[in-house]
Design an enzyme around this catalytic site. Sequence first.
Site, PDB file in Angstrom:
ATOM      1  N   ASP A 135       0.812  -1.214   0.000  1.00  0.00           N
ATOM      2  CA  ASP A 135       0.000   0.000   0.000  1.00  0.00           C
ATOM      3  C   ASP A 135       0.846   1.265   0.000  1.00  0.00           C
ATOM      4  O   ASP A 135       2.044   1.240   0.280  1.00  0.00           O
ATOM      5  CB  ASP A 135      -0.898   0.028   1.239  1.00  0.00           C
ATOM      6  CG  ASP A 135      -2.142  -0.828   1.084  1.00  0.00           C
ATOM      7  OD1 ASP A 135      -2.435  -1.238  -0.041  1.00  0.00           O
ATOM      8  OD2 ASP A 135      -2.806  -1.082   2.107  1.00  0.00           O
TER       9      ASP A 135
ATOM     10  N   MET B 263      -9.269  10.105   8.054  1.00  0.00           N
ATOM     11  CA  MET B 263      -9.745  10.593   6.754  1.00  0.00           C
ATOM     12  C   MET B 263     -10.685  11.782   6.935  1.00  0.00           C
ATOM     13  O   MET B 263     -11.750  11.869   6.311  1.00  0.00           O
ATOM     14  CB  MET B 263     -10.414   9.458   5.973  1.00  0.00           C
ATOM     15  CG  MET B 263      -9.433   8.402   5.516  1.00  0.00           C
ATOM     16  SD  MET B 263     -10.201   6.936   4.796  1.00  0.00           S
ATOM     17  CE  MET B 263     -10.528   5.975   6.276  1.00  0.00           C
TER      18      MET B 263
ATOM     19  N   LYS C 232      -3.566   3.362  -2.689  1.00  0.00           N
ATOM     20  CA  LYS C 232      -4.681   4.273  -2.915  1.00  0.00           C
ATOM     21  C   LYS C 232      -4.489   5.468  -1.989  1.00  0.00           C
ATOM     22  O   LYS C 232      -4.363   5.305  -0.784  1.00  0.00           O
ATOM     23  CB  LYS C 232      -6.019   3.595  -2.611  1.00  0.00           C
ATOM     24  CG  LYS C 232      -6.315   2.364  -3.443  1.00  0.00           C
ATOM     25  CD  LYS C 232      -7.731   1.869  -3.246  1.00  0.00           C
ATOM     26  CE  LYS C 232      -7.892   1.115  -1.944  1.00  0.00           C
ATOM     27  NZ  LYS C 232      -7.469  -0.277  -2.012  1.00  0.00           N
TER      28      LYS C 232
END
Length: 260
Positions: A35, A169, A57
């Site tokens: 990742d 986030m 991502k």
Amino acid sequence: MKGKLTLVGAGPGDPELISVKGAKVLGTADVVLYDALTHPDLLDYVKSNAEVIFVGKRAGKHAMLQEEINELIVAKALSGKHVVRLKGGDPFVFAHGKEELEYAETFGITTAAVLGISSINLPGFYGIPLTRRGINESFWVVTATNKNGMLSPDVQLAAQSNATCVFLMGMNKLKEISKIYLNIGKGKTPAAIISRGSLEDGQIIFGSAANIYAKQSIKKLDTPAMIVIGASVGTHEYFYEKMKNLSFFNAKTNNQRKNE
């Protein structure tokens, strides 16, 4: 022969925070899918003839869609290879670990997992307890942005509780989060933002739920970053020093009044 899939938690950033077991498993991999949030030094554990593939991502930019990652895992494992899926933090905390395991298992592929230190532990790395006796009895960890890109309704619920709240986030929703705390009369709640936690260039800023957005607008800390709001944040020495200085000022003012 069918191969195997092993999920490995890479930890929150610092490459030394991977588990011993995780490092050993990396050394047995034929294929490593890693990742964006995994430290590149972790690839030093991988044997030289292994295939290493970036599938990260970040902020809507995808090297590969999740469905494509699932299919790649299966294709490599069905060719007889040991696939290690190296994931930032812990594979089962705000990640697609369970989804990837289940997809592989539908093809009869053997699966395993090595847990990792989640990024939700990072406040402690900077001296912020998620719980403190006599201060709070719980903590919430919330993805501030849902799959549709909107503010999660759980933010409102978390803010209304007495828990210390960790918002992941949420940097693009910081102004909205701050407004929620203000609207419910909790604008003075201690707050912090941790940027690139546990890395050498990691940074942290302190403030209150009311002013943390303004402070971030000036500091512009890099992502990945997390927002921590709650009474236990106020036990950090930043707030202790602030209150100590305030107490000194008040005592000095009171003495001046007595002398007048």
